[in-house]
Enzyme design. Structure first.
Site, short mmCIF file in Angstrom:
data_model
loop_
_atom_site.label_atom_id
_atom_site.label_comp_id
_atom_site.label_asym_id
_atom_site.label_seq_id
_atom_site.Cartn_x
_atom_site.Cartn_y
_atom_site.Cartn_z
N LYS A 75 -8.81 4.22 -2.66
CA LYS A 75 -9.32 3.44 -1.51
C LYS A 75 -10.65 4.01 -1.04
CE LYS A 75 -7.67 1.84 3.05
NZ LYS A 75 -6.51 1.95 3.98
N CYS A 86 -6.31 -2.71 1.56
CA CYS A 86 -6.22 -2.87 3.01
C CYS A 86 -7.58 -2.90 3.69
CB CYS A 86 -5.31 -1.78 3.57
SG CYS A 86 -4.63 -2.15 5.22
N GLU A 99 0.81 -1.21 0.00
CA GLU A 99 0.00 0.00 0.00
C GLU A 99 0.85 1.27 0.00
OE1 GLU A 99 -3.74 1.70 2.73
OE2 GLU A 99 -2.58 -0.04 3.38
#
Length: 293
Positions: A116, A153, A43
């Site tokens: 994200k 994530c 990430e």
């Protein structure tokens, strides 16, 4: 179709964007030498996810554009190597940077830029701009076309993330990560793969990086095979905590046969009964200060 070779670049970042560019290029080249069809970074590779215990203006100033020199270097590299690259970065964005994944195919074409969606708004990620959609692309590979999606994530903690990607056709979901991969988080990934009959590949930072422990993984999503009496372990790769390139071979033929006959995924869903899932109300005990819609 054969085997799709995935390379998880479980590597520690350097202190600068340029340093991460140089190290990232080096490891992509190594991954291709190992036969990788797709290489995936942890990430926010451009900055090494160094957003904790630092002034917000300091780390937000490190955001870079998705079409700038950093990304362009990896786009050109993907074309030179003939290998798809899942590149991550702190992306410059109006109103605040995004935590993003760019997927380049082996011809150097940009397939999508994913921001994200589930930012960790209970902490410093509240300073990021959340993404507004999930994407799936038909990726040209040496094994033929593969439907590839992405999430990042904390997205894994919401079943809706992988479910939407499955409904959009994803066969493989790439998941850059930056946190300790302990039994419960690994169980979430296993569950997302199982319930959607979708392969999930997660790349984390090694244990030398604060609040990370390696443990990159690939779950192939195939729980049952005709020749086996019971279920099988869908985990085909579980990395240790060290730094390195971790390779996994995903059997696409096996996955596709399984998806054509098994009962999970979209076979027996009843979406007309799920209206509450689209509601926006939050009731106790889940009320949290600072929650964003």
């Amino acid at each position: 179709m054969g085997i799709l070779n995935l390379a998880l670049l479980q590597i520690a970042p350097r202190d600068t964007v340029q340093g991460n560019l140089e190290k990232g290029v080096e490891y992509c080249r190594r991954a291709r030498e190992l036969g990788a069809d797709i290489a995936l970074f942890p990430e926010m590779w451009s900055s090494g996810y160094r957003i904790y215990n630092r002034p917000v203006p300091k780390w937000t100033a490190e955001a870079i554009p998705a079409d700038g020199p950093f990304a362009e270097a990896f786009r050109a590299l993907a074309a030179r190597l003939g290998m798809a690259i899942g590149l991550t970065l702190l992306e410059r964005w109006a109103g605040g940077p995004r935590n993003s994944l760019i997927l380049f195919d082996r011809l150097g074409r940009r397939q999508f830029v994913y921001g994200k969606v589930h930012t960790c708004d209970f902490d410093v990620e509240r300073n990021l701009t959340p993404g507004d959609d999930f994407y799936v692309a038909e990726l040209d590979t040496a094994c033929g076309p593969v439907q590839v999606g992405g999430m990042i994530c904390y997205d894994r903690e919401f079943p809706e993330s992988a479910r939407i990607l499955m409904l959009k056709g994803a066969e493989l979901i790439l998941v850059p990560n930056a946190c300790p991969m302990e039994i419960n988080r690994l169980s979430q990934l296993r569950a997302r793969a199982y319930e959607n009959m979708t392969a999930i590949a997660t790349c984390n930072y090694p244990q030398t990086v604060p609040d990370c422990n390696g443990g990159s993984s690939v779950f192939d999503g195939v729980a049952y095979l005709p020749e086996l009496e019971g279920s099988r372990d869908t985990c085909i790769l579980q990395a240790d905590g060290g730094e390195g390139i971790f390779m996994a071979g995903l059997d696409l033929d096996q996955l596709r046969r399984y998806r054509q006959s098994e009962v999970h995924g979209n076979a027996y869903r009843r979406p007309a009964r799920y209206g509450l899932l689209c509601g926006t109300a939050v009731e106790a005990p889940f009320i949290r200060e600072g929650r964003r819609q």
